[in-house]
Write a protein that holds these residues in place. Structure first.
Motif, mmCIF file in Angstrom:
data_model
loop_
_atom_site.group_PDB
_atom_site.id
_atom_site.type_symbol
_atom_site.label_atom_id
_atom_site.label_comp_id
_atom_site.label_asym_id
_atom_site.label_seq_id
_atom_site.Cartn_x
_atom_site.Cartn_y
_atom_site.Cartn_z
ATOM 1 N N VAL A 126 0.866 -1.178 0.000
ATOM 2 C CA VAL A 126 0.000 0.000 0.000
ATOM 3 C C VAL A 126 0.901 1.226 0.000
ATOM 4 O O VAL A 126 1.729 1.401 0.911
ATOM 5 N N ARG A 127 0.765 2.058 -1.025
ATOM 6 C CA ARG A 127 1.520 3.308 -1.107
ATOM 7 C C ARG A 127 0.565 4.437 -1.493
ATOM 8 O O ARG A 127 -0.250 4.263 -2.399
ATOM 9 N N ASP A 128 0.697 5.503 -0.768
ATOM 10 C CA ASP A 128 -0.208 6.647 -0.990
ATOM 11 C C ASP A 128 -1.667 6.224 -0.875
ATOM 12 O O ASP A 128 -2.543 6.765 -1.550
ATOM 13 N N GLY A 129 -1.936 5.208 -0.029
ATOM 14 C CA GLY A 129 -3.302 4.782 0.201
ATOM 15 C C GLY A 129 -3.858 3.855 -0.852
ATOM 16 O O GLY A 129 -5.041 3.467 -0.767
ATOM 17 N N HIS A 130 -3.066 3.449 -1.826
ATOM 18 C CA HIS A 130 -3.538 2.581 -2.894
ATOM 19 C C HIS A 130 -2.700 1.294 -2.943
ATOM 20 O O HIS A 130 -1.482 1.327 -2.743
ATOM 21 N N GLN A 131 -3.389 0.197 -3.222
ATOM 22 C CA GLN A 131 -2.683 -1.084 -3.355
ATOM 23 C C GLN A 131 -1.906 -1.109 -4.666
ATOM 24 O O GLN A 131 -2.401 -0.683 -5.709
ATOM 25 N N ARG A 132 -0.700 -1.656 -4.590
ATOM 26 C CA ARG A 132 0.130 -1.819 -5.767
ATOM 27 C C ARG A 132 0.871 -3.142 -5.677
ATOM 28 O O ARG A 132 1.110 -3.659 -4.585
ATOM 29 N N THR A 133 1.211 -3.665 -6.842
ATOM 30 C CA THR A 133 2.065 -4.866 -6.893
ATOM 31 C C THR A 133 3.429 -4.446 -7.428
ATOM 32 O O THR A 133 3.521 -3.881 -8.528
ATOM 33 N N VAL A 134 4.467 -4.699 -6.652
ATOM 34 C CA VAL A 134 5.815 -4.274 -7.038
ATOM 35 C C VAL A 134 6.767 -5.460 -6.907
ATOM 36 O O VAL A 134 6.501 -6.397 -6.142
ATOM 37 N N PRO A 135 7.888 -5.460 -7.648
ATOM 38 C CA PRO A 135 8.915 -6.489 -7.431
ATOM 39 C C PRO A 135 9.416 -6.425 -5.998
ATOM 40 O O PRO A 135 9.578 -5.332 -5.432
ATOM 41 N N SER A 136 9.639 -7.567 -5.411
ATOM 42 C CA SER A 136 10.047 -7.590 -4.006
ATOM 43 C C SER A 136 11.371 -6.860 -3.785
ATOM 44 O O SER A 136 11.636 -6.374 -2.690
ATOM 45 N N GLU A 137 12.207 -6.762 -4.848
ATOM 46 C CA GLU A 137 13.468 -6.039 -4.705
ATOM 47 C C GLU A 137 13.265 -4.557 -4.388
ATOM 48 O O GLU A 137 14.152 -3.893 -3.858
ATOM 49 N N GLU A 138 12.054 -4.026 -4.712
ATOM 50 C CA GLU A 138 11.801 -2.603 -4.513
ATOM 51 C C GLU A 138 11.202 -2.285 -3.146
ATOM 52 O O GLU A 138 10.912 -1.122 -2.851
#
Length: 911
Positions: A126-138
């Motif tokens: 969750v970033r800026d209140g929104h769900q996101r899918t990111v590479p675990s490296e990030e």
């Protein structure tokens, strides 16, 4: 200032304190800007790559060994003698050894890459209140990560929200059952496996969901700590390589000294400098066992093939014999001594106790009553309803693939599914009989699960039934009654239930209680208003189901065989002490008549010991429970410090550092992680501890055969050197020439010596104690025998050479007789070396057919070098008569008789 490292002890802080420390938001997560800034500051969420060694340096390292120096010297000398074919063969052996070593080293370094691959996944944040899918490296410290069933945890998280969350941490901690997670504050001393408020990188979410704040990434995670330990663990020389290195140094020094002495004596006698130097070179060539590296490699390779047939795959060639010298086996519990499959073994009801047969997840087995009869469910209502509750009040599933049964979901629930299936209540049957209409899910606060079902078996078409399973104490609080033998409700006997549960738990079993409540025609339990408040003090207790991760069927026999072979077996596990103690007792690691206090130690107890106390405890104890990866590594190092040859078995990530540090690391091929396999020297393809016993037996056989080859080949090398030395001392012609020496050494090593690699294992090989770690490659008794045979060779060859010259033979004829004498004595001595202690005749003449084939080939070669004109020219030989052959046979037979008498005398003294 944020502190995103595992050393911050986030498990002992409240979630609010963690939020403040990480400058995070438990609802909206980090902003994208902060995430970018922190990624630049803390780096990617990946394990650091090891500093590699350049290819050129790694290749050069393969030649840094005394035995290789000897071979290079031999190749150079033979090239100087214009024997380019023999020189090419020797350098070819050196090159092959270097290539094999280079490849094996590259494979060993793959362990670190295996660890890094464990965190290469994608994560929901969750970033800026929104769900996101990111590479675990990030991922960065402070990120809010969302978890659900099936996810791999991408970083170390401090949990802030959980809903029925359970995490499978077996690969990290050795815990066989998924860990229930909760947002609680824990003491700072809490072990990793007991930190209910943390989720660690590389583990798997079994059930439920949750959210957590990233507190550590990359090398700062618990997985990163294991990565550091793996990288720091020293890859030790095996007993074989260490002994060969020592043997090679002594051999090199001896050859140089004897060659120099020969050259010096020749000069003092006034002999020609060039001829004397040639004689010194001939001595060096004769003393170097050119066939030894090939024999070692081939013998080990044959051992690899034999072990593969017994389901043990070798990754490093010298590891073949290492198990043969093992004095201590440190074994993991979960998946190694046990099946890593929870199994219900006992069902207790108010009117009887039942035994469930069959192990693992295969629904194969029956349920027996106290009289060992198959229990009929119609005669045991409480048993039937306990099994139904376990199977219907359940979110797991059973699957079959290629004859292998697996459980999807919580292993505990899977065990109850399998138990019901063994009684004919498979998932399909239960689903038809009791369709589910509502669920009260399990939670750590509730400690039970409840489900509402339509009862298709009820006379009332609107009949319903409530089923419950959970902890014994919590389910008892819901029960007012219990089912008796006739299926009639009677007041619950809580004391009897608790006593039975305590007895089962004392056996290392995990105990769950079941209950039911029929509600025919009632509307108060409708799906919409199904609530836990309706269950209190109304349920009917049906029974207890006790389960465990059972020992492998052959584990006890394998442990007993190791003990009989003089090998200590120690269990090192991350599981609880009670469970570890119960399994240890079942497989024979603990004597029930001895107090367990001195034999079972926990990680907490180990941490409190001083250095001297720690070492003494390691030697004394047999079970080490709830230990960390660092402690596993320290345990192995402590045993090695006491001169033990340690074999470490394991399957999890937490085992990798100790696997690499041990003399030989043994990983599980089926259930093991790739990290463990890459760090290990040997992989068991069937995951069975019993296979280690077979590997120990094969390893001992390999070392025996290597010792037999060395004991066979050295007398020839020493004899060749000494006969040259004698010729220089007495100012006589050389009895054998350098080219003839090379013929003897190379052909006999291949045709005769290598046949010992196929020698079957001797009887009683597992009845003797392991070799002492400090025992040299050649014992005093073997050295005495080698010197005896060398003396017989020198005396026989010198006498025969002088006899032939004195009776009119030409110099080439006399030398040919001496060459054939060396070979014939080797042939006779070869049969004696099939056993270093027993008579060769007792072994059976044809039990090693390869040896017969080799002897036949060698004799054909001797006829060729004696009578083929072209070979006479190349090797300076000449045809000899039948009388010379008779003298050769008589001397060889006499030498064989002397060796047989010596062996018998020494065997008598040994008694």
């Amino acid at each position: 200032m944020i502190t995103p490292s595992s050393t911050a002890a986030h498990h002992e802080l409240s979630s609010h304190e963690v939020v403040l420390r990480l400058e995070a938001d438990p609802h909206r997560g980090l902003s994208e800007q902060k995430a970018v800034e922190r990624l630049a500051r803390f780096g990617p969420n990946s394990l650091p790559a090891a500093e590699g060694t350049g290819s050129a340096a790694r290749i050069a390292r393969q030649f840094h060994h005394p035995l290789i120096y000897v071979l290079i010297a031999a190749g150079t000398i033979t090239a100087a003698l214009d024997e380019y074919v023999d020189s090419a063969v020797i350098f070819g052996v050196v090159l092959i050894n270097a290539v094999v070593g280079f490849i094996q080293e590259a494979k060993a370094e793959a362990a670190l890459e295996g660890l890094r691959s464990m965190v290469r996944t994608r994560a929901r944040v969750v970033r800026d209140g929104h769900q996101r899918t990111v590479p675990s490296e990030e991922l960065v410290p402070g990120d809010l990560v969302l978890l659900e069933a099936g996810d791999k945890v991408p970083a170390d998280l401090r949990l802030v929200r959980v809903t029925e969350l359970r995490v499978d941490e077996s690969a990290l901690t050795g815990e066989s059952a998924p860990t229930v997670k909760d947002d609680v504050v824990l003491p700072g001393s809490t072990a990793v496996g007991d930190r209910r408020n943390m989720a660690y990188s590389g583990t798997l979410v079994a059930t439920g969901s949750g959210a957590g704040l990233v507190v550590a990434t990359g090398g700062e995670t618990e997985l990163g700590e294991i990565h550091r330990l793996v990288g720091a663990a020293e890859t030790l020389d095996t007993p074989l390589t260490a002994k060969l290195a020592e043997f090679s140094k002594i051999l090199t020094a001896g050859i140089l000294v004897l060659a120099a002495l020969t050259f010096g004596v020749g000069l003092l006698r006034g002999q020609d400098t060039v001829e004397t130097f040639t004689a010194a070179i001939a001595l060096a060539v004769g003393a170097i066992p050119e066939g030894l590296p090939a024999a070692v490699t081939i013998t080990l390779a044959i051992g690899v093939a034999r072990m593969a047939r017994r389901r043990a795959v070798i990754r490093r060639l010298p590891a073949v014999e290492t198990l043969g010298g093992t004095t201590v086996i440190c074994t993991d519990k979960t998946g190694t001594l046990t099946q890593n499959q929870m199994t219900v073994t006992t069902v207790w009801t108010p009117r009887g106790r039942f035994t469930v047969t069959g192990l693992g997840y295969a629904p194969e087995g029956v349920i027996h009553d106290a009289h060992d009869n198959v229990a009929a469910l119609g005669s045991h209502p409480a048993l039937r309803w306990s099994l139904l509750a376990g199977a219907a009040c359940n979110d797991a599933a059973m699957t079959e693939h290629a004859g292998q049964w697996q459980v999807v979901g919580d292993p505990t629930e899977g065990a109850m599914l399998v138990a019901a299936a063994k009684a004919g209540l498979g998932p399909a049957v239960v689903a038809r009989a009791l369709p589910r209409r509502a669920t009260i899910p399990f939670s750590s606060q509730r400690n039970y699960m409840a489900t509402l079902h339509e009862d298709a078996t009820s006379v009332d078409s609107k009949g319903h039934v409530v089923l419950v399973k959970g902890s014994v104490e919590r389910v008892l609080c819901l029960c007012a009654c219990q089912l008796d033998g006739e299926g009639v409700a009677a007041p619950v006997n809580s004391v009897a239930v608790l006593d039975a549960a305590a007895e089962l738990a004392g056996q290392g079993l995990r105990v769950l209680a079941t209950a039911m409540l029929p509600v025919a025609g009632s509307n108060e339990f409708g799906p919409a208003d199904f609530d836990e408040e309706l269950l209190s003090n109304r349920m009917v207790f049906t029974g207890l189901q006790a389960m465990a991760d059972p020992p492998r069927a052959a584990a006890a026999g394998a442990v007993a065989a190791c003990h009989a072979a003089g090998i200590a077996v120690k269990m090192i596990t991350g599981d609880h002490a009670g469970t570890a103690t119960a399994i240890a007792g079942q497989v024979g690691l603990l004597d029930p008549n001895e107090p367990a206090e001195d034999r079972v130690l926990t990680g907490t107890e180990l941490a409190a010991l001083s250095g001297a106390e720690f070492t003494a405890a390691v030697e004394r104890a047999s079970v080490f429970a709830r230990v960390s990866p660092e402690q596993k590594l320290r345990l192995v190092e402590a045993l090695q410090a006491r001169e033990h040859v340690v074999a470490m078995t394991g399957d999890g990530v937490n085992d990798a550092p100790a696997l690499r540090q041990a003399g030989i690391g043994v990983a599980m091929g089926l259930g093991g992680t790739e990290v463990a396999k890459d760090a290990a020297d040997m992989v068991l393809t069937d995951d069975d501890f019993a296979t280690i016993e077979a590997a120990v037996e094969e390893g001992r056989g390999v070392f025996d055969n290597l010792t037999k080859f060395i004991a066979w080949t050295l007398p020839t090398n020493i004899g060749e050197g000494l006969v040259i030395f004698a010729a220089i001392v007495f100012g006589a012609a050389l009895p054998i020439m350098p080219t003839q020496i090379l013929w003897i050494n190379m052909t006999t090593a291949v045709a005769l010596g290598l046949m010992l690699a196929f020698e079957p294992k001797e009887a009683g090989i597992m009845a003797r104690p392991p070799r002492a770690p400090d025992q040299p490659l050649l014992t005093r008794a073997l050295m005495a025998r080698i010197l005896l045979v060398s003396s017989l060779l020198v005396a026989g060859a010198w006498w025969l050479f002088q006899w032939e010259l004195a009776n009119g033979a030409s110099l080439p004829e006399a030398r040919t007789a001496a060459v054939n004498l060396f070979v014939l004595v080797e042939v006779f001595y070869l049969f004696s070396c099939r056993s270093l202690a027993r008579s060769a005749w007792r072994l059976g003449f044809f039990t090693n057919r390869w040896l017969i084939i080799g002897v036949a080939g060698q004799l054909a070669g001797q006829l060729a070098i004696t009578y083929v004109p072209a070979m006479n020219t190349v090797f300076d030989t000449a045809p000899i008569g039948g009388d010379a052959w008779l003298r050769i046979l008589l001397i060889a037979a006499a030498a064989s008789l002397v060796v047989a008498v010596d062996k018998r005398v020494r065997r008598g003294h040994a008694r």
